[in-house]
Structures are given as C-alpha cells and as structure tokens.
Design a protein around this motif. Structure first.
Motif, short mmCIF file in Angstrom:
data_model
loop_
_atom_site.label_atom_id
_atom_site.label_comp_id
_atom_site.label_asym_id
_atom_site.label_seq_id
_atom_site.Cartn_x
_atom_site.Cartn_y
_atom_site.Cartn_z
N ALA A 24 0.83 -1.21 0.00
CA ALA A 24 0.00 0.00 0.00
C ALA A 24 0.86 1.25 0.00
O ALA A 24 0.55 2.23 -0.70
N ALA A 25 1.95 1.24 0.75
CA ALA A 25 2.85 2.41 0.79
C ALA A 25 3.47 2.64 -0.59
O ALA A 25 3.58 3.78 -1.04
N ALA A 26 3.86 1.57 -1.25
CA ALA A 26 4.44 1.71 -2.60
C ALA A 26 3.39 2.22 -3.58
O ALA A 26 3.69 3.07 -4.44
N LEU A 30 3.50 5.66 -5.80
CA LEU A 30 3.28 5.69 -7.25
C LEU A 30 2.22 6.73 -7.60
O LEU A 30 2.40 7.54 -8.51
N VAL A 31 1.11 6.73 -6.87
CA VAL A 31 0.03 7.69 -7.15
C VAL A 31 0.51 9.12 -6.94
O VAL A 31 0.26 10.00 -7.77
N LEU A 56 -5.65 2.53 -12.79
CA LEU A 56 -5.41 2.37 -11.35
C LEU A 56 -6.69 2.58 -10.56
O LEU A 56 -6.99 1.83 -9.62
N ALA A 57 -7.45 3.59 -10.94
CA ALA A 57 -8.73 3.85 -10.26
C ALA A 57 -9.69 2.68 -10.46
O ALA A 57 -10.35 2.24 -9.50
N GLU A 74 -10.95 10.34 -8.68
CA GLU A 74 -10.58 11.53 -7.92
C GLU A 74 -9.48 11.20 -6.91
O GLU A 74 -8.55 11.99 -6.70
N ALA A 75 -9.56 10.02 -6.30
CA ALA A 75 -8.52 9.60 -5.36
C ALA A 75 -7.16 9.48 -6.06
O ALA A 75 -6.12 9.86 -5.50
N ILE A 76 -7.15 9.01 -7.28
CA ILE A 76 -5.89 8.86 -8.02
C ILE A 76 -5.41 10.19 -8.56
O ILE A 76 -4.24 10.54 -8.43
#
Length: 111
Positions: A24-26, A30-31, A56-57, A74-76
């Motif tokens: 998740a951290a990686a 990336l994002v 990715l989204a 929106e998160a990405i």
C-alpha cells in the motif's frame, strides 16, 4: 481507453509474500508520483505500459474499495477527473493512439 490485466497470482511469486502495508505504501508513492508528473499523459502511459491513472482507479474499485468510478478516479488524480483532464490532458496524436492500441494488444490474456 481500456486496460485488461492478468490478475492470476503465480505460485511462489514474491509479490504475494509482500506485506499489504508495504504494498500500500508503494502504491501511494506511485500515485503521488503520477500526481506530480502531469506531463506524463495517460495516453503515453497506455502506449508504454498498457495502463494509466484511470486504470489504477478502476483496479481500486475492482479490488472492492467502497468507491464508485468517479470517486476512485478523484482519489488517483487528486481532483475530479474532469478537472484534471481540463487542466493537464492534451489532444492525443494519431501516433499516440496507434502506440496505445499496440500496447493494449499485449494486455490481452493469452490462451
């Protein structure tokens, strides 16, 4: 744009042994990198790697996140996708579209 993926886990793949917190951290790194690199157009990402920010989204939603497609994008993007597109996306050239089409063929699962 569309991205297919091969989601089959390979037995013994070290990726499967990776702790979810580290993965998740990686992913977040990336994002954030993609949010910083607005010059990296989605069409170019698709042409090179067969996936982009929108993929990715979609993968977040496919993984079961309680988001609809717009919220995942929106998160990405770090903003509504339409706003990102208006600010940063350029018109795709025929060469970019051709490269993307060739790249996407490599995403198709082989049987």
């Amino acid at each position: 744009m569309s991205c297919s993926e091969n989601t089959n886990a390979t037995p013994g793949d070290p990726l499967e042994a990776l702790d979810d917190a580290h993965a998740a951290a990686a992913f977040r790194r990336l994002v954030r990198h993609l949010r910083h690199r607005h010059d990296a157009q989605n069409i170019d990402l698709m042409g090179l790697s067969g996936f982009c920010r929108n993929c990715l989204a979609d993968w977040i939603v496919d993984a079961g996140a309680p988001l609809d497609r717009a919220a995942a994008r929106e998160a990405i993007h770090g903003m509504p996708a339409a706003e990102w597109k208006a600010r940063y996306q350029t018109e795709a050239t025929p060469a970019q579209l051709e490269r993307m089409a060739e790249s996407l063929k490599k995403n198709a699962p082989s049987h």
